[in-house]
Design an enzyme around this catalytic site. Sequence first.
Site: not given
Length: 560
Positions: A189, A336, A446, A451
Amino acid sequence: MLQTRILPSAENAHAAPLLIKSLLLSGVRYESSREIVYRDQLRYSYTTFVERIARLANVLTQMGVKAGDTVAVMDWDSHRYLECMFAVPMLGAVLHTINVRLSPQQILYTMNHAEDRFVLVNSEFAELYAGLADELTTVERTLLLADAGQEAVELVDSVGEYEALLASAAPHYAFAEFDENSVATTFYTTGTTGNPKGVYFTHRQLVLHTLAMASVVGSVDSVRLCGTDDVYMPITPMFHVHAWGMPYVATMLGLKQVYPGRYDPEVLVELWERESVTFSHCVPTIVQMILGAKAAQGKDFKGWKLIIGGSALPRALYDAALAQGIQLTAAYGMSETCPLISAAMLNEQLQAASEDEQITYRIKAGIPVPMVEAALMDADGQFLVHDGKQQGELVLRAPWLTQNYLREPEKGEELWAHGWMHTGDVATICTMGFIEIRDRIKDVIKTGGEWVSSLELEDLISRHPAVREAAVVGVPDPQWGERPFVMVTLHPGQQFDARAIKEHLKPFVEQGLLSKWAVPTQVAVVTEIPKTSVGKLDKKRIRVEIEQLQADSSVFLSTL
């Protein structure tokens, strides 16, 4: 450790290990005459499929493959790949599914790092392989994969051609039993920096993942995606997390399986129609390719159900697909995690809700599937409440999560800090259990202390009728720290600029769904947005391209 009661087994009791070979035997028992189809080139029954796997095992054994060896495959989605997904691990060897879309140097790194000893190479990649051969440190022999009608090619250290060798091999093989914790597969990956990381899974993990996925796609009434009468065609590369594990599910259930080779939207539509495909899975980019195909214009795809993963499912794409009869269902996972973690399953409360509200939840990451624990964690390792508002990193536990990175234990320790797998995704979890991915930690914008979710902006902007696809990243700003920058592709004949974004997003700001600070002030209209090797938006390359666009005074960027 908790002291539990363990009773002795009978002296001759068989403790059956969870091995991939058990998945193979189920399908042929249920539907021995069902077909495995490869493009317009080959079709055969499950009975023949099992026989071919035995033949392949004999070929590999004659090549010198032994338990513990790593056998790599460079191929498009094919019947050969499916056969390797069984034969290689059933020998006790490790299957390395090479991502053929990586750069040659990255492929070279992964093959040497995995210590591949044997490689099966599609003739299309013979030239690529020849350019790597002198620098491969562990490869001993190769085996050529060729479609009917392809020109004969020379392959370095080749033992011969796949079909010819299978034809002369014995049709039976006595597959041994061994420890279910033996490694079965590995692949790599890629991240934003450094070399690709090796992920690996055991037989036990793959069998448990298969059972969980089968229960979700086949048993949950609100999803009901895939049953034994469905026809399955993967549109996720088999080198990417085993095509999300669905070939193992399809084989276990005895489904008719259709393998399209190299992805071509026109061919995919043709196969869907000719083979009566009803179930697939892919990333949003592939859905857009299919809907844009010439053969898809005016087509009613009614009955085609698709799981969408890899990146967020935009509402506009959901609506466009549904308008042509395709039912999309969002799911979440990563390399994963094998990959299934959650799916957009509607509970009883949501099944009674309006259609618009149902769609809102169908495009979220969904509810954790059986045997998965999901939680939110802050930077200090403290858990956060699941109220649909608090944002934190999504962390996971499940029986099929990779336990480490291959030969990189320090990165494995980072992955499993505090005993939970860290996804790198910022998320919320509501009281009903629905996960909503807000952004990658590294992609959160940001601005002025606020956010801003790039994923949320991409979804809202893509709802504009002129926009075909949108990507949002943060760019440096001297006043606000960062500001959102939008890169879009448009439908033919359409126009779009920063003023159009402001007007389009104004209602969402007024409704309180979006902060006014999140409205982008810069947009670049491009012909193509950079993608990763598996079709996701490549935010790293997008940032580089934006820097180049900003530096080029001859390029017009729309700015408010």
